[in-house]
Structures are given as C-alpha cells and as structure tokens.
Design a protein around this motif. Sequence first.
Motif, short mmCIF file in Angstrom:
data_model
loop_
_atom_site.label_atom_id
_atom_site.label_comp_id
_atom_site.label_asym_id
_atom_site.label_seq_id
_atom_site.Cartn_x
_atom_site.Cartn_y
_atom_site.Cartn_z
N PHE A 1 -13.85 64.75 59.66
CA PHE A 1 -12.59 64.44 59.43
C PHE A 1 -12.51 65.14 57.91
O PHE A 1 -13.37 65.44 57.18
CB PHE A 1 -12.56 63.07 58.92
N ASP A 2 -11.04 65.41 57.63
CA ASP A 2 -10.88 65.98 56.25
C ASP A 2 -11.39 67.23 55.74
O ASP A 2 -11.44 67.46 54.42
CB ASP A 2 -11.36 64.79 55.22
N GLY A 3 -11.67 68.12 56.53
CA GLY A 3 -12.42 69.46 56.27
C GLY A 3 -11.12 70.25 55.64
O GLY A 3 -11.47 71.07 54.87
N GLY A 4 -9.97 70.01 55.93
CA GLY A 4 -8.79 70.75 55.35
C GLY A 4 -8.76 72.00 55.71
O GLY A 4 -9.15 72.55 56.50
N ILE A 5 -8.02 72.72 54.58
CA ILE A 5 -7.73 74.26 54.90
C ILE A 5 -8.98 75.22 54.79
O ILE A 5 -9.16 76.16 55.55
CB ILE A 5 -6.73 74.66 53.72
N VAL A 6 -10.02 74.67 54.14
CA VAL A 6 -11.15 75.69 54.29
C VAL A 6 -12.01 75.92 55.39
O VAL A 6 -12.91 76.96 55.34
CB VAL A 6 -12.38 75.35 53.17
N THR A 7 -11.84 75.30 56.48
CA THR A 7 -12.70 75.19 57.72
C THR A 7 -12.02 76.40 58.67
O THR A 7 -12.49 76.84 59.57
CB THR A 7 -12.67 73.99 58.22
N ARG A 8 -10.68 76.68 58.18
CA ARG A 8 -10.11 77.68 59.23
C ARG A 8 -10.98 79.18 59.05
O ARG A 8 -11.74 79.33 58.28
CB ARG A 8 -8.54 77.94 58.77
N ARG B 1 -2.29 65.57 51.08
CA ARG B 1 -3.28 66.17 50.42
C ARG B 1 -3.88 67.59 50.37
O ARG B 1 -4.33 68.09 49.93
CB ARG B 1 -4.59 65.11 50.19
N HIS B 2 -3.61 67.43 51.78
CA HIS B 2 -4.27 69.09 52.31
C HIS B 2 -3.20 70.30 52.26
O HIS B 2 -3.67 71.35 52.71
CB HIS B 2 -4.86 68.97 53.59
N THR B 3 -1.85 69.97 52.05
CA THR B 3 -0.87 71.03 52.30
C THR B 3 -0.83 71.89 51.10
O THR B 3 -1.74 71.73 49.98
CB THR B 3 0.53 70.30 52.35
N VAL C 1 -15.68 79.27 54.75
CA VAL C 1 -16.54 78.44 53.77
C VAL C 1 -17.85 78.37 54.15
O VAL C 1 -18.94 78.51 53.52
CB VAL C 1 -16.00 77.18 53.62
N TYR C 2 -18.28 78.54 55.46
CA TYR C 2 -19.36 78.49 56.36
C TYR C 2 -19.97 79.95 56.29
O TYR C 2 -19.11 80.86 56.97
CB TYR C 2 -19.62 77.82 57.68
N PRO D 1 -16.64 69.29 58.82
CA PRO D 1 -16.92 67.71 59.03
C PRO D 1 -15.80 67.38 59.94
O PRO D 1 -14.73 68.06 60.19
CB PRO D 1 -16.38 67.22 57.68
#
Lengths: 517, 373
Positions: free
Chosen positions: A305-312, A101-103, A372-373, A303
């Motif tokens: 889990f599940d933070g995915g791409i935007v946390t980079r 889902r995150h790719t 994102v942050y 988060p």
Amino acid sequence: MTVVERGRDARAIPPPRKWIPGFAGMTKSRFPPSCIFVKLNDQARERDHLVARNDALEPVDVLIVGGGNAGICAALSAREEGASVTVLEAAPRDFRGGNSRHTRNLRCMHAAPTDVLTEAYLEDEYFEDLLRVTGGETNEQLARMTIVASAGCPDWMKRYSVRFQPALGGTLHLGRTNAFFLGGGKALLNTCYAAAQRLGVRVFYDAAVEAFGVDDGLFREATVQRNGTTQTIRAKAMVLAAGGFEANLEWLEEVWGPAARNFIIRGTPYNRGIALKALLAHDVEAVGDPTQCHAVAIDARAPKFDGGIVTRLDCVSLGIVINREGERFYDEGEDFWPKRYAIWGRLVAAQPEQIAYSIIDSKAIGRFMPSVYPAITADAIPELAAKLDLPVDAVARTVAAFNQAVVPGTFDHTALDDCRTRGLSPDKTHWALPLDRPPFYAYPLRPGITFTYLGVKIDARANIMMKSGSPSPNMFCAGEAMAGNILGQGYLAGIGMTIGTVFGRIAGREAARCATR
Amino acid sequence: MRLDELIAEGERVMTVCNACRYCEGYCAVFPAMERRLTFAPADLNYLANLCHGCGECYYACQYAPPHEFAINVPKVLTQIRGASYRQYAWPSGFARLFDRNGLISSLVLAVCLVLALLLASLVSRPTGVLDPPVKPGDFYAVVPHGVMAWAFGLVSLLVVMALVGGFLRFWRESGEGLKTFAQPFALRAALADITKLEYLDGRGAGCTYPDAQQSQARRWFHHLTFYGFLLCFAATCVGTLYHYGFGWQAPYEWLSVPVILGTLGGTGLLIGTAGLYWLKSISDKALADREQNGMDIAFIALLFLTSLTGLLLLGFRETAAMGLFLVVHLGVVMALFLTLPYGKFVHGIYRGAALVRYALERSRPGLTMGREQ
Ligand SMILES: Cc1cc2nc3c(=O)[nH]c(=O)nc-3n(C[C@H](O)[C@H](O)[C@H](O)COP(=O)(O)OP(=O)(O)OC[C@H]3O[C@@H](n4cnc5c(N)ncnc54)[C@H](O)[C@@H]3O)c2cc1C
Ligand code: SF4
Ligand code: SF4
C-alpha cells in the motif's frame, strides 16, 4: 427534524486572520512582527479546533465522510455557507488525506496564461481529451460543467493559502494543462486542513464510517468505528467523499479473482469502500463499472500500500518487456509512456503470476526518470535471466529475435521516431534499439491499482440519485466516489483532483444550504 | 550515526526524492538533485549545503515517518552538512573542534576572558582595570591600541586563512575550477539569494520553521543577525579608517558614524540572535540534529554576548566600569573570532559557495528525460 440548533456563531465564520487589527492576511506579509503574532495565534487556534480523542460526536449540520481533497473542499465550502461541519476521516492524522496525499496536480481549463498555467486550454479541447480517454463514456453535461468550473479551482484554493508552483519557474518545466501543487498533495492537504480548522471545522481522525441510517433516501445518522467503539453521529446533511474500494483486498479478489492477490495498491490503505458499499445498500443508484479499475505497471518491489508515485517505472518504452515465460507480449513503443502507462497495468495483470520484466541496456540510462529501486544488473542476457529466475534460453531467444528484427533508424526518445522492428509478433513500433550494450538492466513489474470506478450516481448539484430516479433530499457525494459519473473508463491525468475539487465545492455548498434551509 | 551509514541514508533519501520530485519548487536542493542520477558523497555534501533545514519538504512529504519509507530530508541533510564542516575544516587536525563545539567554544571564551584580563592588568596602568582612566572613554588607557590591533590583526589573519582553506576544499570537491567561481553572473545570483534570503522566503509565505505552519520569523531574525553583523563589521572598518586614515582616535562621538553603525548593528544582533535562539528552542525536534545544538547555540550565544558587551561598553564608557566592560568585550570578541572557522559561522561560507555552484549548474543543460504528468 431539528438535529442541531444552529446558533448565531455557526454562521459567523471567523474571517481568516482578520480579527487581529491590522494584521490581515499576514501569511504573505514581509513585515516581521505580524507574522510572529499570526503564527502564535494560528497555533492557538489550531489547538482549539482540534478535537480531543475522547470528544463525543455531536450532531452537526453537515457531516463529511472522508478527509481527502474532495472531503476537505466540501468542508470548506459548507463552512462558507455558514453550516457547522464535522469531517470523519478513517485514517490517523499522519495518514490523513487518502489518495489525494499522493497527487501532484489538477487539470484546469484556462483561456489565457495564468501564474500557474501556461498558454491556454479551452473547454472544447479539454472535453475532447476526456472523450478520447473515456471512449465517449462520460456524461457530457456533468463533464462540461466540471471543465468550466475547473477554471476557478486554483484561485479558490489560493484563498485558503494553497500554493502552486509558478508556471514559469526557471528550470521547472510545467504543464499547460495541469496546475502543480507546491510540494504535492500532502502540502495541499496540510494547508486545507489548517484552513478548515481555522474556520471551525471539527475533524475526527481514526473514525471510519461503516453504516448509514437512511429512511427513504433521507440521511439520518452514520455509524462510526472510533476508539474501538461503535458510535453514531446525526447530521442534517451528509457528503460522501470516502473514495473507492481499491484498498479492499477481499473485494478486489471478488471482482478479479485470485490474480488480485498480486496487485499492488498505489495509494492509501484506508479506501476500503466500506462507506460506499453501506450507502449503495440503501437504494442509492450506482454508477461506473464495478469490474473496472485504473491500474498502471509499477515496480514489483513496491510496498503493498501507499507506495505512491515513486514506484512507477518509466523505462518500458526504451527496452522490451517479457513475462515469466521469457516472451514479449505487447508493443512497448506504441506511444509515449505517459500516454500508455495506464494500459500496462492490465497487460501485466493478464500475464502468468501477474508479473513482467522490463529489460533495457546501458544506452537507455539517463533517458528516463530515475526509479526508486535499483535495477537488477548483469553483463550478459543469460546471466540477467538467471538472476531474475527466468528461463534462460527463452529469454536469450527473445532478445536475439528482437535484436535481429530491429530496422535501422534515427533514435529520438523525445519524438515518435522511426526505430522499430519488423516481422515480430508483436512488433515494437518506436524506440527499438538492439539490446546489445552491457551492462543490461531489469526491473520487475506488477499491476498497481490507482482507483476503482464504482461509485454513486449524482446530479449537477452533487445530489446523490436514488434508484427511484429522484435525488436524495440530503445526501451528496464528491470525489473518487462519484468520479464514475464523468469517467466511464480511462483516465486523464489530473482530472481526479479536478472532479474532487469541483464537486467537493458543490456538494459542500448544497449540503449546507439543505441543512440550513 | 556513523559517517558511512549517514552517507548511505542520504543516498537512499535522495533516490526516493529523485523519483518523486514533488518538492522541486521549494528550494535549490531539488533542482540540483534532478541534475543527478546517483548521489556520491561529494554530491550529498553539496546538496546538504544548499539545504537550510526549513522543513517544508518534510511536512509536505507523503513518505515522512511513520510511512515505511521514513523520508526526512532536512534531518539527513543537516547531519551530512554537519559532517561536511568537519571534512572541509582547515587544517584538518582542527576538524575535531566541531565535536562538542559548545563546550569548546565556552572554554575558548573563558580562556579569552582570563587572558584579556591578565593582559589588561599587565599593560595598563598599575592601578588596574577598574580605575577610571584619565580621560573618560579612553579605551587605550586600558588596553593600548597597538596591543589590540596586533592581537586582532593576527587572529583575523588566521581566521581568514582557515576559512579560505575550508572554502578551497569545498570548491575542489565540487570539481569546478577556481576560475568558474569568479563568474560574475553566478556570484551575482548567489549574492542576491543570500542578501534576500530567497529560500527562507518561501515565495512570500515564509518557511515551515519552527513548526508546520509557514512563517517569516526565521528569515527576519536571520536578517537582523546577518545585517547586524555586517553593520558591526562596518563600524569596525570605519573606526580603523578614522584611526589610520585620519588619525582620529576613539572614543568617537555618540552621533559619529562608527557609533551609529555599531549601535544599530549591535541592536540587530541582540534581537536577531535572541529570536533565532527562541525559534530554535521551540522548533520541531523531528527534523533537527541534536548533536549540532551545541555548535548552533555557541555561535548564537557568542554573537549575542559580543553585541551585549559592546553595547554595555558604549553605555558605560564614561564610568569607572568602562575598563572592565572593555576587557570583557574584547575577550568575547576574541573568542568569537577564534571559533569562527570551527563553528556555525562556516555555514555562510559553504552555503554561499554552494549557491554559486548552483547558479553555475543552472546555466548548463541538464538531463533530458521523458516526464510523467
Ligand atoms: C499515486 C497516485 C497519484 C495520483 N496523482 C494524481 C494527480 O497528480 N492528479 C490527480 O488529479 N489525481 C491523481 N491521483 C488520483 C487522485 O488521488 C484521486 O482522484 C483523488 O485523490 C480523489 O480524491 P478523494 O477525496 O475523492 O479521495 P481520497 O483522497 O482517497 O480521500 C478519501 C478519504 O476517505 C477516507 N475514508 C475512506 N473510507 C472511509 C470511511 N469508511 N469512513 C471515513 N473515512 C473514510 C480515506 O481515509 C481518505 O482520506 C493519484 C492517485 C494515486 C494513487
Ligand atoms: S521529500 Fe518526499 S515529497 Fe518531497 S521530493 Fe522527497 S520524497 Fe518527494
Ligand atoms: S528542508 Fe527546506 S531547504 Fe532543506 S531540502 Fe527541504 S525544502 Fe529544501
């Protein structure tokens, strides 16, 4: 072993949409009424093939454990061979699709520009890239086979209505090596799930496999947690496609000790490695270093889990990175960030409390992908250190020493420029500019785990290998759960989905042939 | 939701999207977003008017609810878009007409009908509107041509002024000069997008509207509505030309240009608006702004009624009922005109202008950032 009587219609795959005379392939149609018809029919069909919550798990030709990209590709491919197929997915419907889902893309060999890839990317270059990142720890036969097969992946996926971004899409600057899914991995999975349901694949959500019944390498049944009860399902062949164990906090702690508590899991919380562990208990040959994982440095505020791409965070190479003691610990400018972000996970993991801080000044703003942050901001370094709750003097000293060591050069963040420091330990070898233009910005970093390397050993038919050295008669594997066969260590962007797609197709086909033989 | 909360939510959502960018291939919103690092209310208004709420990015979003990030781009942009209509409304005092738009439109319709009836009974022959006129199909026996021309001319003028006023507000907020608006390449690009409904096409597969599966349905119903509207407009223009240019008086022959144009256009409008309403009624409520239902449906309904009464008038123009149909039709058209600048119609203005701005922006260099694969 007659688990399922394969009736006529199990073989008869309804060809997608063709059964409405004259309305074949109408998703692409520009003619209005037919699209409306097709739409209604598809809706009706989707309802038909969605299994109700209380439906029983019936015996089936091919059982697929895990509904990520590898699992769904296996399901489609098994259905192409005429087998009846059931997919068990641990997640609820909204979170189906695992890490896939995150790719956003998959890496494809191609000899000439295509509609989704520019220029050419040939087998040898692809293989050399793989050798470089794995340090030679790969199985050349499987790797080359994957690479050659990757060329056909986009077209195969397109047959199921998967859409890619066009290679030359105006402002979009897309890759030579990687084909990008239009809308990313979740869009891809939505399309594949819809196709699978159209073809009569039964999908059960909230269904986690926790044990296998295996006799001497022969798969008989799987034990499933579903609706709060334990159920079993029998099948003639099984494909394991349940990913790694990266979301299993206890297991991570077993391997990495208490430091693992501070790790963030970038992807799905459902890849807990339960099915993998259960299968390995049946004399299946393991592959991949159980103490290896792919980890990158991500925003510490992500988060769990599940933070995915935007946390980079992409600003590391533009400033300095310090630990809790206020010290630098690695060359931030060693190479371009995309080539280096994968080592920073481990670097940060080795720091006290598994945390670090990237500090930049206002010169860097606009030169990296927005995060994102929001940054933590201050007009002076000591103030920033205080806000971060770091030792103020140590941070000030580190920044002053860094600023002093910067030698003049011509800054260019799009090239390996000559802006560096001299006399520091460690030096920053590119993109070193003094941190002197307020406001200053800080981002906290933590290790973010992408996936683990432990998996099951397979052969070129995706057949699971037993410890005895012979393949299992009816067990197959695809995706992250066998990626260790090709990726002994390291990672090549986009190869995860390639491995899943290539081996998903093979595993599905082979499992179906084995079940219908 | 209060406006400041709405803007804050828009900013939050766009910040997540800008760090993600997986949806950049879907529509103009994402490439426009990528040219920005921060999202001020003016930026959000612009992005919101580039969005047509197709839902693609919602179904594709790995952060859509129930994920804790709860990203729902179509919903928040639709809400901001609705708010922007009020903000741009000219004169400002009329912005409130967007609130409870459905009710207001119905009231306007009722008033127009009554006025039209009154007017007709006052000015037409004292026998009343239900009597067959001396010459079958002689509209001007019911409502004299001068009255019609004056009433609609005046209202059209007001409508155009209000629409231009709104457009100027939108454009001023964009920070672009009026001269840049008139750049032919940008106008051409926007016109191409609008006439083909490029962004409802989804590269051939259509949009995820009314539900998660791609379909061309909305695009085609919109085409029928849009071109139906244009054909009706063209019919009126030709009629005006006939009247003033050649001195040919209505009613025109069945096979005359105005009648053919009007019939085609009216039929398109009937089917198009009915289809749009149908799609809307079955569409996924997760991405809709319920507060705008009134406005959306009022516009669709007035368009539908306009074409329905127009076609009925045509069909019955040689009967005794002609007078009544004419009066009702004129009332409906008047209501449609009056509500144009304060209803869903304005989406065409702002969306068109946003597409022009998008074409202008694209011709300029964007931010250069290292990109992660
Ligand atoms: C943030 C992020 C971005 C990434 N981006 C890319 C990219 O752009 N390109 C790329 O090639 N790779 C990328 N990867 C790696 C990629 O996600 C994996 O390589 C790939 O998804 C593996 O596919 P899979 O089907 O094997 O596993 P998954 O997609 O993780 O699917 C495993 C499935 O099994 C289910 N499951 C787990 N345990 C059980 C059980 N016991 N019973 C039943 N079901 C179970 C899970 O719910 C899940 O749906 C990324 C990873 C992350 C985390
Ligand atoms: S809608 Fe979701 S997937 Fe699309 S760009 Fe935004 S955050 Fe990414
Ligand atoms: S809803 Fe459609 S038009 Fe709006 S932002 Fe998403 S993809 Fe673009």
